[in-house]
Design a protein around this motif. Structure first.
Motif, mmCIF file in Angstrom:
data_model
loop_
_atom_site.group_PDB
_atom_site.id
_atom_site.type_symbol
_atom_site.label_atom_id
_atom_site.label_comp_id
_atom_site.label_asym_id
_atom_site.label_seq_id
_atom_site.Cartn_x
_atom_site.Cartn_y
_atom_site.Cartn_z
ATOM 1 N N ASN A 279 0.844 -1.196 0.000
ATOM 2 C CA ASN A 279 0.000 0.000 0.000
ATOM 3 C C ASN A 279 0.878 1.244 0.000
ATOM 4 O O ASN A 279 1.600 1.496 0.960
ATOM 5 C CB ASN A 279 -0.907 -0.008 1.233
ATOM 6 C CG ASN A 279 -1.889 1.154 1.240
ATOM 7 O OD1 ASN A 279 -1.781 2.092 0.447
ATOM 8 N ND2 ASN A 279 -2.855 1.098 2.143
ATOM 9 N N PRO A 280 0.834 2.046 -1.073
ATOM 10 C CA PRO A 280 1.712 3.222 -1.162
ATOM 11 C C PRO A 280 1.524 4.212 -0.018
ATOM 12 O O PRO A 280 2.451 4.934 0.336
ATOM 13 C CB PRO A 280 1.317 3.859 -2.502
ATOM 14 C CG PRO A 280 0.618 2.790 -3.262
ATOM 15 C CD PRO A 280 -0.032 1.906 -2.255
ATOM 16 N N LYS A 309 -2.135 -2.855 -8.331
ATOM 17 C CA LYS A 309 -1.443 -1.720 -7.713
ATOM 18 C C LYS A 309 -0.473 -2.211 -6.640
ATOM 19 O O LYS A 309 0.554 -1.584 -6.385
ATOM 20 C CB LYS A 309 -2.458 -0.754 -7.107
ATOM 21 C CG LYS A 309 -3.353 -0.083 -8.145
ATOM 22 C CD LYS A 309 -4.498 0.663 -7.487
ATOM 23 C CE LYS A 309 -5.525 1.098 -8.535
ATOM 24 N NZ LYS A 309 -6.733 1.662 -7.925
ATOM 25 N N TRP A 312 2.748 -3.117 -8.300
ATOM 26 C CA TRP A 312 3.525 -1.911 -8.610
ATOM 27 C C TRP A 312 4.248 -1.402 -7.366
ATOM 28 O O TRP A 312 5.428 -1.036 -7.423
ATOM 29 C CB TRP A 312 2.606 -0.804 -9.144
ATOM 30 C CG TRP A 312 3.341 0.499 -9.307
ATOM 31 C CD1 TRP A 312 4.076 0.902 -10.383
ATOM 32 C CD2 TRP A 312 3.454 1.545 -8.332
ATOM 33 N NE1 TRP A 312 4.646 2.135 -10.149
ATOM 34 C CE2 TRP A 312 4.286 2.560 -8.890
ATOM 35 C CE3 TRP A 312 2.953 1.728 -7.050
ATOM 36 C CZ2 TRP A 312 4.601 3.728 -8.205
ATOM 37 C CZ3 TRP A 312 3.273 2.894 -6.362
ATOM 38 C CH2 TRP A 312 4.084 3.879 -6.940
ATOM 39 N N CYS A 313 3.564 -1.393 -6.230
ATOM 40 C CA CYS A 313 4.132 -0.832 -5.006
ATOM 41 C C CYS A 313 5.357 -1.626 -4.551
ATOM 42 O O CYS A 313 6.381 -1.045 -4.183
ATOM 43 C CB CYS A 313 3.071 -0.810 -3.904
ATOM 44 S SG CYS A 313 3.531 0.201 -2.487
ATOM 45 N N ASP A 316 8.168 -1.106 -7.106
ATOM 46 C CA ASP A 316 8.706 0.255 -7.062
ATOM 47 C C ASP A 316 9.605 0.448 -5.846
ATOM 48 O O ASP A 316 10.490 1.300 -5.855
ATOM 49 C CB ASP A 316 7.563 1.275 -7.030
ATOM 50 C CG ASP A 316 8.043 2.682 -7.344
ATOM 51 O OD1 ASP A 316 8.521 2.897 -8.475
ATOM 52 O OD2 ASP A 316 7.957 3.554 -6.457
ATOM 53 N N SER A 325 5.523 5.676 -12.966
ATOM 54 C CA SER A 325 4.740 6.214 -11.854
ATOM 55 C C SER A 325 3.459 5.407 -11.682
ATOM 56 O O SER A 325 3.091 4.600 -12.548
ATOM 57 C CB SER A 325 4.391 7.677 -12.120
ATOM 58 O OG SER A 325 3.514 7.768 -13.243
ATOM 59 N N ARG A 326 2.764 5.638 -10.580
ATOM 60 C CA ARG A 326 1.494 4.933 -10.343
ATOM 61 C C ARG A 326 0.490 5.235 -11.445
ATOM 62 O O ARG A 326 -0.224 4.344 -11.917
ATOM 63 C CB ARG A 326 0.907 5.349 -8.992
ATOM 64 C CG ARG A 326 1.527 4.671 -7.789
ATOM 65 C CD ARG A 326 0.890 5.160 -6.504
ATOM 66 N NE ARG A 326 -0.520 4.812 -6.445
ATOM 67 C CZ ARG A 326 -1.383 5.314 -5.568
ATOM 68 N NH1 ARG A 326 -0.974 6.220 -4.694
ATOM 69 N NH2 ARG A 326 -2.636 4.936 -5.559
ATOM 70 N N LYS A 330 -1.002 2.488 -13.979
ATOM 71 C CA LYS A 330 -2.455 2.280 -14.035
ATOM 72 C C LYS A 330 -2.957 2.361 -15.477
ATOM 73 O O LYS A 330 -3.768 1.536 -15.924
ATOM 74 C CB LYS A 330 -3.155 3.328 -13.168
ATOM 75 C CG LYS A 330 -4.668 3.152 -13.030
ATOM 76 C CD LYS A 330 -5.225 4.185 -12.058
ATOM 77 C CE LYS A 330 -6.708 3.946 -11.788
ATOM 78 N NZ LYS A 330 -7.550 4.081 -12.980
ATOM 79 N N SER A 334 -2.390 -1.699 -15.438
ATOM 80 C CA SER A 334 -3.439 -2.093 -14.500
ATOM 81 C C SER A 334 -4.837 -2.042 -15.112
ATOM 82 O O SER A 334 -5.579 -3.030 -15.087
ATOM 83 C CB SER A 334 -3.373 -1.202 -13.253
ATOM 84 O OG SER A 334 -4.367 -1.558 -12.340
#
Length: 622
Positions: A279-280, A309, A312-313, A316, A325-326, A330, A334
């Motif tokens: 969780n970012p 997501k 990705w977190c 990253d 980037s998020r 996305k 995503s």
């Protein structure tokens, strides 16, 4: 090995005069058995009694009366002052296992860094490949994720990699290299030039922190310091003095000591259960990203649990910027993939989703390594998955029906119907947004879902205190309505709560479990019984006590060192056939290899948690 019973090639004897730097036999600080140590200094107290400050092989210091020291004398045919053969000191050594490979080192580079033969002889090909993957990213100064399926030995692959870069041999040579310089010089030995000055940080959940220590001790001679608990401040001083090669800590301790740990130069940071960084916006993610180290190695068997997501977190954190980037992730990956997975997806959306997934896999391929258990499926025992449907007891049905007849549930069930005011809107968006106490329909959804889940598992859970005050109020209201119709149950609960809670007639699942455990007892099966709720574990524990079953329990309140003890007892003790385990506490990293049956009493909402729990076992799961 019992050092109090040395081999014929050496003998022990006391002597009157001792000097700093000498080797001696002293009582172990753990079990009082004799073990080798070195004398750091000799002191005399105010009463004139002489003591030696001795240094054990794990660098613990202890003041020991001089009269308790015993000398290690070599016999004529022994040229070195040791009580072991070289082979006795090799790590790892598993006498019950055959060597799957030849006893030769496995080179990871042309510079001579290799997995020592002592470890390599026990490795499988895919584990060597994993160690090589980690090493390749390490020497390039970049991070990566080892995402192997649970049970494929991610810990062993990491230890193999560490042994190579720390120039370990798994032999007596490591013991000598680990000695302090003053001791080496007192033995007329110069500190070897090849000793690595690297230092690694391993971050793991508290539940597996001491398991990491045990594994490192099993597979080699590593200088390890644990940063956790009351001693963390003192241990942190030793870490700053670089008196270790590997520092072990928890996510929470890392948060508390972030500034201190950032003041040190780490060769690499290795994070176990890296999917926690999913969780970012979570504090744990912020702390992990604030940790200063270019080489970030993540270990996780479930990098993707709920949505992309999370993937990705984690990526990253390990390789910042790899997936953009998020917002970019996305848009490019995503959304196309998730749209293509909908049951209403068009052919175009399906094709776009597949292309996005292929592109993502290609982009991650060099940085993310994942193998599944199909690699070793021929070596695994046959497994059976069974879903057992349990009927509610008559009492449960009555309670369940009473819940359904409450005013709140009626409000929930009718919330999607057109409003009675003829506005054309749904009731929950018009005149029936809240109940008579001002609680919204949305809030009631989850509260009553939790209540019905409690009833389905065991009626007694309604009497347990809830973590949510609002849910506690709801449960109290329900109890007032329900139990007013069952005065006998209320009286039994007051007079003999122990018997009431453990009585299977108040739970259909407990009735089935009782039959299952009786069957397992006859077959001498070893059972892991998982529950997501610790309150339900209380009920199961009371049932075991009432039935006279010898059990162990492991949950979030169990201390780390106690967890290791419980696992060892369960795996090795024939009389202990049941272990009650919290899904969240026991589903991470612990290896109950002695179990052959796993029961998930109440599956969680997140299947990944259940899969983690299932993989703690050996064969059957139910």
């Amino acid at each position: 090995m019992d050092l109090s019973a040395p081999k014929p090639r050496a003998e022990t004897a006391g002597k009157d005069i001792w000097h700093p730097g000498e080797r001696c036999l002293v009582p172990s600080p753990e079990n009082e058995k004799l073990c080798e140590a070195s004398i750091k200094s000799i002191i005399v107290d105010e009463n004139g009694k002489s003591f030696a400050i001795v240094l054990y092989s794990d660098f613990q210091e202890k003041k020991v009366p001089l009269k308790k020291l015993q000398e290690v004398k070599s016999v004529k045919d022994c040229s070195r002052n040791y009580i072991f053969d070289d082979e006795d000191l090799e790590k790892p050594y598993f006498p019950d296992r055959k060597f799957p490979s030849a006893a030769i080192a496995f080179p990871l580079s042309k510079d001579g860094e290799s997995i020592p033969y002592t470890i390599n002889r026990y490795l499988r090909d895919y584990q060597r490949e994993g160690a090589q993957f980690l090493y390749g990213h390490f020497i390039r100064g970049r991070g990566c994720i080892l995402g192997d399926d649970m049970g494929l030995g991610k810990t062993v692959q990491v230890i193999s990699f560490l042994a190579a870069v720390l120039h370990k041999r798994g032999t007596r040579e490591d013991i000598e290299n680990n000695m302090p310089e003053f001791l080496l010089r007192s033995l007329k030995k110069e500190p070897p030039l090849s000793i690595s000055k690297k230092m690694f940080l391993i971050v793991a959940p508290l539940s597996v922190l001491y398991n990491w220590r045990d594994e490192l001790d099993t597979w080699g001679y590593f200088r390890v310091i644990i940063l956790h608990g009351n001693k963390k401040d003192n241990e942190l001083i030793r870490v700053k003095q670089r008196k270790c090669e590997i520092a072990l800590t928890t996510y929470e301790t890392l948060r508390l000591c972030l500034d201190d740990l950032n003041s040190l130069e780490w060769s690499a940071v290795i994070v176990d259960e890296a999917h926690r960084i999913k969780n970012p916006k979570a504090r744990v993610t912020e702390v992990m990203k604030a940790l200063k180290c270019n080489v970030r190695i993540g270990l996780t068997g479930t990098i993707l649990q709920n949505n992309m997501k999370e993937l990705w977190c984690v990526m990253d954190w390990a390789v910042p910027g790899l997936l953009g980037s998020r917002i970019h992730f996305k848009k490019q990956f995503s959304d196309p993939v998730e749209h293509g997975q909908r049951h209403t997806a068009t052919k175009r959306e399906l094709a776009t989703g597949r292309k996005a997934m292929q592109k993502l896999a290609k982009k991650m391929s060099g940085w993310f390594l994942r193998r599944t258990k199909t690699l070793i499926k021929d070596q695994l025992p046959k497994k059976e998955d069974r879903i057992v449907y349990c009927s509610l007891t008559d009492f449960q049905k009555a309670v369940y029906q009473t819940v359904l007849e409450t005013e709140d549930v009626t409000l929930i069930l009718q919330s999607s119907e057109p409003c009675t005011c003829s506005s054309g809107r749904k009731r929950r968006n018009c005149c029936y947004k809240t109940n008579s106490r001002g609680e919204t329909v949305k809030t009631l959804y989850f509260s009553y879902l939790a209540v019905l889940q409690k009833v389905a598992n065991h009626v007694a859970l309604l009497q347990a205190a809830s973590t949510s005050k609002q849910q506690e109020m709801i449960i109290k209201r329900i109890c007032d309505q329900v139990f007013s119709r069952f005065p006998d149950y209320v009286q039994k609960s007051k007079d003999a709560a122990f018997q009431t809670l453990s009585d299977p007639k108040y739970s259909g699942k407990m009735k089935v479990l009782e039959q299952l455990l009786n069957h397992c007892r006859k077959n001498n099966d070893k059972v892991l019984l998982f529950s997501f709720s610790t309150k339900l574990l209380d009920v199961l524990q009371q049932y075991c006590m009432a039935s006279g079953l010898d059990y162990r329990r492991l949950d979030g309140s169990t201390k780390s060192e106690e967890r290791i003890k419980i696992v060892k007892e369960f795996n090795s003790t024939q009389d202990v056939n049941i272990c009650l385990v919290s899904t969240m506490a026991g589903g991470l990293g612990l290896n109950f290899v002695g179990a052959n049956v796993v029961v998930l009493f109440d599956p969680t909402w997140n299947p990944a948690n259940d899969l983690q729990a299932i993989d703690r076992y050996n064969t059957d799961k139910i």
